[in-house]
Design a protein around this motif. Structure first.
Motif, PDB file in Angstrom:
ATOM      1  N   ARG A 193       1.353   7.007  -6.463  1.00  0.00           N
ATOM      2  CA  ARG A 193       0.444   7.839  -6.673  1.00  0.00           C
ATOM      3  C   ARG A 193       0.641   9.405  -6.280  1.00  0.00           C
ATOM      4  O   ARG A 193       0.200  10.791  -7.177  1.00  0.00           O
ATOM      5  CB  ARG A 193      -0.630   7.539  -6.176  1.00  0.00           C
ATOM      6  CG  ARG A 193      -1.475   6.325  -7.328  1.00  0.00           C
ATOM      7  CD  ARG A 193      -3.008   6.360  -6.222  1.00  0.00           C
ATOM      8  NE  ARG A 193      -3.126   5.074  -7.375  1.00  0.00           N
ATOM      9  CZ  ARG A 193      -4.604   4.666  -7.181  1.00  0.00           C
ATOM     10  NH1 ARG A 193      -5.143   5.568  -7.024  1.00  0.00           N
ATOM     11  NH2 ARG A 193      -4.560   3.747  -8.080  1.00  0.00           N
ATOM     12  N   PHE A 194       1.420   9.376  -5.120  1.00  0.00           N
ATOM     13  CA  PHE A 194       1.663  11.141  -4.805  1.00  0.00           C
ATOM     14  C   PHE A 194       2.805  11.336  -5.488  1.00  0.00           C
ATOM     15  O   PHE A 194       2.875  12.919  -5.897  1.00  0.00           O
ATOM     16  CB  PHE A 194       2.519  10.517  -3.661  1.00  0.00           C
ATOM     17  CG  PHE A 194       3.448  12.001  -3.228  1.00  0.00           C
ATOM     18  CD1 PHE A 194       2.530  12.950  -2.457  1.00  0.00           C
ATOM     19  CD2 PHE A 194       4.470  12.177  -3.030  1.00  0.00           C
ATOM     20  CE1 PHE A 194       3.276  14.197  -1.243  1.00  0.00           C
ATOM     21  CE2 PHE A 194       5.567  13.048  -2.714  1.00  0.00           C
ATOM     22  CZ  PHE A 194       4.653  14.078  -1.893  1.00  0.00           C
ATOM     23  N   LYS A 251       0.215  -1.285   0.614  1.00  0.00           N
ATOM     24  CA  LYS A 251      -0.024  -0.375  -0.024  1.00  0.00           C
ATOM     25  C   LYS A 251       0.680   0.858  -0.398  1.00  0.00           C
ATOM     26  O   LYS A 251       0.337   2.686  -0.539  1.00  0.00           O
ATOM     27  CB  LYS A 251      -0.844   0.561   1.479  1.00  0.00           C
ATOM     28  CG  LYS A 251      -2.113  -1.391   1.108  1.00  0.00           C
ATOM     29  CD  LYS A 251      -3.230  -1.039   1.778  1.00  0.00           C
ATOM     30  CE  LYS A 251      -1.966  -1.513   3.860  1.00  0.00           C
ATOM     31  NZ  LYS A 251      -3.658  -1.617   4.577  1.00  0.00           N
ATOM     32  N   LYS A 266      -1.928   8.479   3.418  1.00  0.00           N
ATOM     33  CA  LYS A 266      -1.366   7.855   3.172  1.00  0.00           C
ATOM     34  C   LYS A 266      -0.170   7.442   3.394  1.00  0.00           C
ATOM     35  O   LYS A 266       0.361   6.142   4.724  1.00  0.00           O
ATOM     36  CB  LYS A 266      -1.877   7.055   2.090  1.00  0.00           C
ATOM     37  CG  LYS A 266      -3.558   7.952   2.060  1.00  0.00           C
ATOM     38  CD  LYS A 266      -3.368   6.820   0.037  1.00  0.00           C
ATOM     39  CE  LYS A 266      -5.016   7.553  -0.150  1.00  0.00           C
ATOM     40  NZ  LYS A 266      -5.332   7.251  -1.487  1.00  0.00           N
ATOM     41  N   MET A 267       0.916   7.919   2.874  1.00  0.00           N
ATOM     42  CA  MET A 267       2.244   7.319   3.386  1.00  0.00           C
ATOM     43  C   MET A 267       2.827   7.411   4.591  1.00  0.00           C
ATOM     44  O   MET A 267       3.468   6.315   5.737  1.00  0.00           O
ATOM     45  CB  MET A 267       3.418   8.269   2.256  1.00  0.00           C
ATOM     46  CG  MET A 267       3.350   7.741   1.067  1.00  0.00           C
ATOM     47  SD  MET A 267       4.464   8.005  -0.348  1.00  0.00           S
ATOM     48  CE  MET A 267       4.157  10.009  -0.066  1.00  0.00           C
ATOM     49  N   ASP A 284      -5.337  15.022  -4.288  1.00  0.00           N
ATOM     50  CA  ASP A 284      -5.283  14.489  -4.187  1.00  0.00           C
ATOM     51  C   ASP A 284      -3.282  14.100  -4.011  1.00  0.00           C
ATOM     52  O   ASP A 284      -2.767  12.996  -3.098  1.00  0.00           O
ATOM     53  CB  ASP A 284      -4.561  14.062  -5.273  1.00  0.00           C
ATOM     54  CG  ASP A 284      -6.504  13.365  -5.936  1.00  0.00           C
ATOM     55  OD1 ASP A 284      -7.321  13.163  -5.914  1.00  0.00           O
ATOM     56  OD2 ASP A 284      -7.004  14.039  -7.491  1.00  0.00           O
ATOM     57  N   GLU A 312      -2.567  11.418  -0.872  1.00  0.00           N
ATOM     58  CA  GLU A 312      -2.105  10.270  -0.954  1.00  0.00           C
ATOM     59  C   GLU A 312      -0.347   9.973   0.497  1.00  0.00           C
ATOM     60  O   GLU A 312       0.072   9.842   0.586  1.00  0.00           O
ATOM     61  CB  GLU A 312      -0.684  10.640  -2.185  1.00  0.00           C
ATOM     62  CG  GLU A 312      -2.161  10.232  -3.069  1.00  0.00           C
ATOM     63  CD  GLU A 312      -3.015   8.646  -3.126  1.00  0.00           C
ATOM     64  OE1 GLU A 312      -2.074   7.725  -2.135  1.00  0.00           O
ATOM     65  OE2 GLU A 312      -3.696   8.383  -3.641  1.00  0.00           O
ATOM     66  N   GLU A 331       2.254   2.028  -3.198  1.00  0.00           N
ATOM     67  CA  GLU A 331       0.785   2.622  -4.145  1.00  0.00           C
ATOM     68  C   GLU A 331       0.624   3.673  -4.236  1.00  0.00           C
ATOM     69  O   GLU A 331       1.147   4.673  -5.259  1.00  0.00           O
ATOM     70  CB  GLU A 331       0.130   1.757  -4.120  1.00  0.00           C
ATOM     71  CG  GLU A 331      -1.068   2.180  -5.706  1.00  0.00           C
ATOM     72  CD  GLU A 331      -2.832   1.322  -4.675  1.00  0.00           C
ATOM     73  OE1 GLU A 331      -3.527   1.896  -4.859  1.00  0.00           O
ATOM     74  OE2 GLU A 331      -1.962   0.300  -5.115  1.00  0.00           O
ATOM     75  N   SER A 332       0.736   4.397  -2.722  1.00  0.00           N
ATOM     76  CA  SER A 332       0.479   5.707  -2.405  1.00  0.00           C
ATOM     77  C   SER A 332       1.750   6.891  -3.026  1.00  0.00           C
ATOM     78  O   SER A 332       1.956   7.106  -3.123  1.00  0.00           O
ATOM     79  CB  SER A 332       0.727   5.701  -0.790  1.00  0.00           C
ATOM     80  OG  SER A 332      -1.185   4.940  -0.384  1.00  0.00           O
ATOM     81  N   ASP A 334      -9.262   5.622  -0.369  1.00  0.00           N
ATOM     82  CA  ASP A 334      -8.698   4.135   0.412  1.00  0.00           C
ATOM     83  C   ASP A 334      -8.899   3.266   1.134  1.00  0.00           C
ATOM     84  O   ASP A 334      -8.464   2.822   2.422  1.00  0.00           O
ATOM     85  CB  ASP A 334      -7.322   4.712   0.787  1.00  0.00           C
ATOM     86  CG  ASP A 334      -5.843   4.379   1.001  1.00  0.00           C
ATOM     87  OD1 ASP A 334      -5.840   2.891  -0.146  1.00  0.00           O
ATOM     88  OD2 ASP A 334      -5.443   3.952   1.968  1.00  0.00           O
TER      89      ASP A 334
END
Length: 395
Positions: A138-139, A131, A249-250, A242, A246, A134-135, A350
């Motif tokens: 995208r970040f 995960k 999330k990280m 966005d 991201e 992926e983040s 997410d």
């Protein structure tokens, strides 16, 4: 076939009155958007996907390991041919009657079988490392494309005055920077359209799939009709939130609680202000009113505005989920638990598919408490799993 194409590209639908496709053919003096330019997005989308795989493998993964992100996935269930057959061929969520039958067949208590099914479901869930990678991808992309968009737009007159989006329309030459911006954004969303079937599964999969379809359609539609100026404003506005999401999330996957809380709060503010404030007052205002005043009406304009309104409906839905989660956290006094409520369980984009809800099936009347499962028993066995070892993948 020629008749179908002629019907589809009917000028009375796509273009303002008294404008033909011949008027918008590129010449040596000026280039205009051409529908065939969009074919470039497909090979570029494949390239972006391959770049993503390399990025996650050789950049994101080492970064994650350096930040001590958990690399191990969920605990694996003990191999059992009977339960595996039920899981793969019949159901992943056995009801009370089936649990009782399996309990008698295997001489296991019901709670042990429940635990096996939980662990087996969790085996298919991604690790925190996956995960994070992926983040991070995208970040990185959102940060790059948002920065590019800002640098491009700050040099344009329509950033400061949206009426400039329609000045000279549709005879607005296609600038190389704008063409690059559009094709890269379109290619990225095409890559998301295909990769979401193999990416981390989320509860709002259908909503996100709808969002990707609307976005790809809007980018394509606005490019073909040369509505690219307002298109660049829309793209840049959406990328802003966005980037922060991201990053939040990280931070969550790295277990940086305070940083994750701060970033999510920032994301919530940026998202709501940009999607519920700036978007309708800036984008929808110019496409619904200023464009109509400048050019009048033509069918393609209505389709374009319908797509923009659908996007606004999705904004409202996601904003509702964000506000609802924030209210729940504040009302319960859980100021220090933003991660579990917002970042790891972000309803907007997410939420991993959760199949490990607490079962409601009662304990077997004659539990075989001395049976050990997956090498655990007694205080560290079945009961210890249920009370202390949750199988959620959300952290």
């Amino acid at each position: 076939m020629a008749g179908i194409l002629a019907w589809f590209w009917n000028e009375r639908f796509w273009l303002p009155h008294n404008v033909t496709w011949a008027d918008l053919q590129s010449t040596e003096e000026a280039a205009f958007p051409q529908a065939e330019d969009l074919y470039l997005a497909f090979p570029l989308a494949f390239c972006i996907f391959m770049i993503r795989l390399l990025f996650e493998r050789f950049i994101a993964k080492p970064c994650a390991l350096g930040l001590k992100v958990q690399a191990n996935g969920p605990q694996k269930a003990q191999p059992n041919a009977i339960l595996e057959k039920v899981f793969t061929a019949i159901t992943k969520h056995p009801d009370e009657k089936r649990l009782e039958g399996l309990s008698k067949q295997l001489d296991w208590d019901v709670r042990s079988i429940q635990r096996w099914f939980r662990q087996r479901r969790n085996q298919e869930k991604p690790s925190t490392l996956t995960k994070f990678c992926e983040s991070m991808w995208r970040f990185t992309f959102y940060l790059y494309i948002f920065t590019y968009g800002v640098r491009f737009l700050k040099k344009t007159p329509w950033l400061w005055n949206t009426r400039q989006c329609w000045n000279g329309y549709p005879y607005q030459p296609l600038m190389p920077d704008l063409h690059y911006y559009y094709i890269v954004e379109l290619s990225f969303y095409w890559s998301l359209m295909f990769s979401q079937f193999i990416d981390i599964k989320r509860k709002d999969f259908g909503i996100m799939f709808t969002h990707h379809i609307v976005t790809v359609t809007l980018i394509t539609f606005s490019y073909v009709t040369n509505l690219t100026r307002v298109g660049t404003l829309t793209l840049c506005l959406h990328d802003a939130a966005d980037v922060v999401l991201e990053a939040a999330k990280m931070a969550n996957y790295c277990k940086c609680q305070k940083l994750s809380d701060l970033l999510f709060l920032t994301f919530a503010i940026v998202f709501i202000v940009s999607r519920l404030g700036i978007y309708p007052l800036w984008i929808l205002n110019t496409t619904l009113f200023e464009l109509y005043e400048a050019l009048g009406n033509f069918p393609a304009l209505w389709v374009f505005n319908v797509l923009l309104v659908i996007l606004q409906i999705l904004h409202c839905f996601w904003s509702y989920l964000i506000i609802k989660a924030a209210y729940k956290a504040i009302s319960k006094g859980k100021a220090g638990k933003w991660n579990s409520l917002h970042v790891a369980k972000d309803d907007r984009s997410d939420i991993e598919s959760s199949s490990d809800e607490e079962e409601t099936v009662p304990r077997s009347k004659t539990p075989h408490s001395t049976i050990t499962t997956n090498g655990t028993g007694g205080a560290n066995g079945t009961n210890g799993y249920l009370t202390g070892g949750t199988c959620s993948d959300e952290h």
